[in-house]
Design a protein around this motif. Structure first.
Motif, PDB file in Angstrom:
ATOM      1  N   ILE A  74       0.392  -0.931   0.049  1.00  0.00           N
ATOM      2  CA  ILE A  74       0.223  -0.233  -0.334  1.00  0.00           C
ATOM      3  C   ILE A  74       1.584   1.972   0.216  1.00  0.00           C
ATOM      4  CG2 ILE A  74      -1.357   0.941   1.246  1.00  0.00           C
ATOM      5  CD1 ILE A  74      -3.014  -1.010   3.060  1.00  0.00           C
ATOM      6  N   ASP A  75      -0.021   2.692  -0.821  1.00  0.00           N
ATOM      7  CA  ASP A  75       1.757   3.477  -0.714  1.00  0.00           C
ATOM      8  C   ASP A  75       0.027   4.614  -0.863  1.00  0.00           C
ATOM      9  OD1 ASP A  75       2.057   5.904  -0.184  1.00  0.00           O
ATOM     10  OD2 ASP A  75       4.151   4.704  -1.392  1.00  0.00           O
ATOM     11  N   VAL A  76      -0.477   5.640   0.296  1.00  0.00           N
ATOM     12  CA  VAL A  76      -1.929   6.033  -0.169  1.00  0.00           C
ATOM     13  C   VAL A  76      -1.289   7.524   0.216  1.00  0.00           C
ATOM     14  CG1 VAL A  76      -3.613   4.547   0.728  1.00  0.00           C
ATOM     15  CG2 VAL A  76      -2.645   6.334   2.562  1.00  0.00           C
ATOM     16  N   SER A  77       0.315   7.692   0.109  1.00  0.00           N
ATOM     17  CA  SER A  77       0.985   9.205   0.331  1.00  0.00           C
ATOM     18  C   SER A  77       0.431  10.005  -0.987  1.00  0.00           C
ATOM     19  CB  SER A  77       2.221   8.990   0.583  1.00  0.00           C
ATOM     20  OG  SER A  77       3.107   9.039  -0.745  1.00  0.00           O
ATOM     21  N   PRO A  79       6.380   3.673   1.050  1.00  0.00           N
ATOM     22  CA  PRO A  79       5.203   1.547   1.088  1.00  0.00           C
ATOM     23  C   PRO A  79       4.782   1.694   2.624  1.00  0.00           C
ATOM     24  CG  PRO A  79       7.645   2.546   0.066  1.00  0.00           C
ATOM     25  CD  PRO A  79       6.886   3.859   1.060  1.00  0.00           C
ATOM     26  N   LEU A  80       4.222   0.736   2.319  1.00  0.00           N
ATOM     27  CA  LEU A  80       3.864   0.035   3.738  1.00  0.00           C
ATOM     28  C   LEU A  80       3.921  -1.848   3.156  1.00  0.00           C
ATOM     29  CD1 LEU A  80       0.966   1.419   5.404  1.00  0.00           C
ATOM     30  CD2 LEU A  80       2.919   0.970   6.025  1.00  0.00           C
ATOM     31  N   ASP A 125       5.852  -7.164   8.717  1.00  0.00           N
ATOM     32  CA  ASP A 125       6.505  -5.768   8.115  1.00  0.00           C
ATOM     33  C   ASP A 125       7.949  -7.284   7.494  1.00  0.00           C
ATOM     34  OD1 ASP A 125       8.911  -6.247   9.738  1.00  0.00           O
ATOM     35  OD2 ASP A 125       9.067  -3.892  10.402  1.00  0.00           O
ATOM     36  N   TYR A 126       8.189  -6.130   6.200  1.00  0.00           N
ATOM     37  CA  TYR A 126       8.591  -6.143   5.208  1.00  0.00           C
ATOM     38  C   TYR A 126      10.755  -7.029   5.700  1.00  0.00           C
ATOM     39  CZ  TYR A 126      12.159  -6.225   0.898  1.00  0.00           C
ATOM     40  OH  TYR A 126      12.777  -6.412  -0.031  1.00  0.00           O
TER      41      TYR A 126
END
Ligand code: K1U
Ligand code: ZN
Length: 174
Positions: A61-64, A72-73, A116-117
């Protein structure tokens, strides 16, 4: 990093439940990097692994809003642990339903746990578009598309048009 093909509805794989990931290894990191590149190229603000044909519980996801400031998430095995009673409505799109958008009502806030990553267990509270996007992507992991929240008539009309769109696309590719 390479971009991968995004699967378009109707396709049986989009209706399957994705499996829990057991470990964060290099192969998974390659997939996460490819998914991020695919999402940015589309362009989109989210992508679930099933949309590139991998039935694993993984989303990016990246809502920036600012293109230069990427945020990025990578959410591995995301689990929604609580949802607010308050709801919000956003116009949703889906890279597997190109050209179709609809206003969908969902819980305005949600709390999730995920890996997480780097392989660390994390928790996060989300609101606004991020909360909507997380819920949309977690739906993908459970075989649910936003058209499932529309009337039978609207849903059938969209799927019918996508069947035609895919036939046209196949003719161009062949
Ligand atoms: O899951 C997907 O198919 C991606 C989808 C995510 C989403 C969008 C809106 C609300 C909830 C979830 C998309 O990214 S559709 C494309 C889109 O929203 C967009 C494209 C370019 C710029 C900004 C947004
Ligand atoms: Zn989608």
């Amino acid at each position: 990093m390479t971009t991968r093909n995004i699967i378009i509805e109707p396709d049986a794989i989009l209706r399957k439940k994705s499996e829990t990931l057991e470990k964060v290894d290099n192969e998974l990191k390659v997939l996460m990097d490819d998914m991020l590149e695919t999402m940015y190229a589309a362009p989109g603000i989210g992508l679930a692994a099933v949309q590139v044909g991998i039935l694993k519980r993984l989303i990016v996801i990246d809502v920036s809003k600012e293109k230069k400031k990427k945020n990025p998430l990578f959410l591995i095995n995301p689990k929604i642990i609580s949802k607010s009673k308050k709801t919000s409505v956003y116009e949703e799109g889906c890279l597997s339903l190109p050209g179709y958008f609809a206003e969908i009502e969902r819980p305005a806030e949600c709390q999730i746990e995920y890996i997480d990553y780097g392989g660390k267990k994390k928790e996060m509270k989300a609101s606004g578009l991020l909360a909507t996007c997380i819920q949309h992507e977690v739906d993908h992991l459970n075989g649910i598309l936003f058209i499932d929240y529309l009337s039978k008539l609207k849903k059938e009309m969209i799927v019918k048009k996508l069947v035609k769109y895919k036939k046209k696309l196949n003719k161009i590719v062949l």
